[in-house]
Design an enzyme around this catalytic site. Structure first.
Site, short mmCIF file in Angstrom:
data_model
loop_
_atom_site.label_atom_id
_atom_site.label_comp_id
_atom_site.label_asym_id
_atom_site.label_seq_id
_atom_site.Cartn_x
_atom_site.Cartn_y
_atom_site.Cartn_z
N LYS A 190 -60.64 20.69 88.58
CA LYS A 190 -61.46 21.55 88.44
C LYS A 190 -62.72 21.71 89.38
O LYS A 190 -62.89 20.63 89.79
CB LYS A 190 -62.10 21.69 86.87
CG LYS A 190 -60.59 21.38 85.94
CD LYS A 190 -59.81 22.94 85.63
CE LYS A 190 -58.63 22.52 84.89
NZ LYS A 190 -58.18 23.38 83.94
C1 LIG Z 1 -57.48 23.11 82.62
C2 LIG Z 1 -57.46 24.14 81.57
C3 LIG Z 1 -57.57 23.86 80.15
C4 LIG Z 1 -57.67 22.62 79.85
O1 LIG Z 1 -58.52 21.50 80.00
P1 LIG Z 1 -58.07 19.84 79.76
O2 LIG Z 1 -59.16 19.27 80.44
O3 LIG Z 1 -56.82 19.85 80.75
O4 LIG Z 1 -57.61 19.76 78.46
C5 LIG Z 1 -58.01 25.01 79.33
N1 LIG Z 1 -57.96 26.19 79.66
C6 LIG Z 1 -57.91 26.48 80.89
C7 LIG Z 1 -58.00 27.85 81.44
C8 LIG Z 1 -57.57 25.39 82.10
O5 LIG Z 1 -57.29 25.91 83.24
#
Ligand SMILES: *Cc1c(COP(=O)(O)O)cnc(C)c1O
Length: 370
Positions: A190
């Site tokens: 991210k």
């Molecule tokens: C990555 C993501 C999540 C979940 O995050 P995690 O930390 O992997 O649990 C939720 N919503 C969106 C849109 C994402 O891209």
């Protein structure tokens, strides 16, 4: 370009090299302190993240998925409730709604931004609707003014899924600070990524923050005085210490992504057969992904040719969530979402991406389109 001569989707090696000493010092600080669960690093990161986002409270949790689940529960969403979500998103958005016992109700997107469309949200409101869960997909803000107005008129709460948009803005406000709560993910890829799992809930509401803090520690405000069924979902102290180092660089990194996106836009202007991302003027898109659209059914062939040329690409998302096995029986038809999933192609992007590497991507794409 990486050492293998291939161009990856994301190159985190530049960042870790640049921050190596600072990250090492942060990790050693935690190891020496012996405080691995909660404690000063988690508190420090929460304070710094709250200040950055412009919210009263930031609550660190174990993942973005848990941030969504705990935010929904902290706002009182549960069994019998309907929550309106996009289908053009990662599974976890809808999964979190199901995990709290509520029902995800899928709404179609604006084909220009890929974000859930306010008009499509309005059509989905019933007497059971309790919340709207918009996703700032690919780093681009949803139309928060419209969504807030719909929520106000229908007495709904808004939880922003900000997993892909840390540092993004809408009319000068940080995403995740506009709804009743914002749920962030620090999954390593991210925009603000940890070196493991992590997540955060942002809110201005004192009660929501208190509930979230209680839920992340087994439903206890005071140790061994558990009041409700909660979770073991804390932000790891090591990850918090690493995130404190990285938070100081997020604006510079997001600017790097924006600059790379601008360059792609210029380079792709004369390439026919691909549509570049739309960016509204009153938002700050942070390009978690740089996603183009390949019309006329050629997307998969283009992707294959790019792979042969050593250029990594991804399709976010090949199967809309409403068509995945757990939700398919609900029978939704979302034409804009279904069309997008067959046409989108995310190109490599990272904050320090060099113009010459982008030129190679674009040259390969031009070839692949022939
Ligand atoms: C990555 C993501 C999540 C979940 O995050 P995690 O930390 O992997 O649990 C939720 N919503 C969106 C849109 C994402 O891209």
């Amino acid at each position: 370009m990486s050492k293998t001569g291939k161009i990856p989707m994301l190159d985190l090696s530049v960042e870790i090299e640049a921050l190596w000493d600072e990250i090492n010092a942060a990790v050693q600080r935690v190891l020496r302190s012996g405080q691995f669960i909660m404690g000063p690093e988690v508190e420090g990161f929460e304070r710094e993240a709250a200040e950055y986002l412009g919210v009263r409270h930031a609550v660190g949790v174990n993942s973005g998925t848990d941030a969504l689940v705990i935010a929904l529960r902290a706002l009182g969403i549960g069994s019998g409730d309907e929550v309106i979500v996009p289908s053009f998103t990662f599974f976890a958005t809808a999964e979190a709604v199901s995990l709290v016992g509520a029902t995800p109700v899928f709404a179609d997107i604006d084909p220009r931004t890929y974000n859930v469309a306010p008009e499509r949200i309005e059509e989905r409101i019933t007497s059971r609707t309790r919340a709207i869960l918009p996703v700032h997909l690919f780093g681009q803000a949803v139309q928060m003014d419209r969504i807030r107005a719909i929520a106000r008129d229908n007495r709904l709460v808004v939880v922003e899924d900000v997993a892909q948009a840390f540092g993004g803005e809408y009319r000068g406000r940080k995403l995740g600070s506009i709804g009743d709560a914002g749920a962030f993910s620090f999954f390593p890829s991210k925009n603000l990524g940890a070196y493991g799992d992590g997540g955060l809930i942002a809110t201005d509401d004192d009660d929501v923050a208190e509930q979230a803090r209680m839920l992340r520690t087994h439903g206890a405000k005071k140790k061994y005085h558990n009041e409700t069924i909660g979770y073991n979902s804390r932000l790891d102290a090591l990850q918090a210490a690493i995130l404190r180092v990285k938070l100081a660089h997020i604006d510079e990194w997001n600017e790097g992504r924006r600059a790379a996106a601008r360059r792609y836009g210029e380079m792709l202007a004369d390439v026919s057969g691909v549509e570049t991302p739309y960016e509204a003027s009153h938002i700050r898109h942070v390009y978690h992904q740089y996603t183009v659209r390949v019309r006329d059914g050629g997307r998969d062939a283009v992707r294959e040719r790019l792979a042969e040329a050593g250029v990594g690409t991804m399709v976010y998302y090949p199967v809309p969530v409403h068509l995945l096995p757990v939700y398919a029986a609900s029978g939704y038809e979302l034409p804009a979402t279904e069309a997008a999933s067959g046409e989108v192609l995310s190109l490599p992007i990272w904050p320090q991406m060099a113009r010459t590497v982008q030129e190679q991507v674009v040259d390969s794409l031009r070839e692949a389109l022939k």
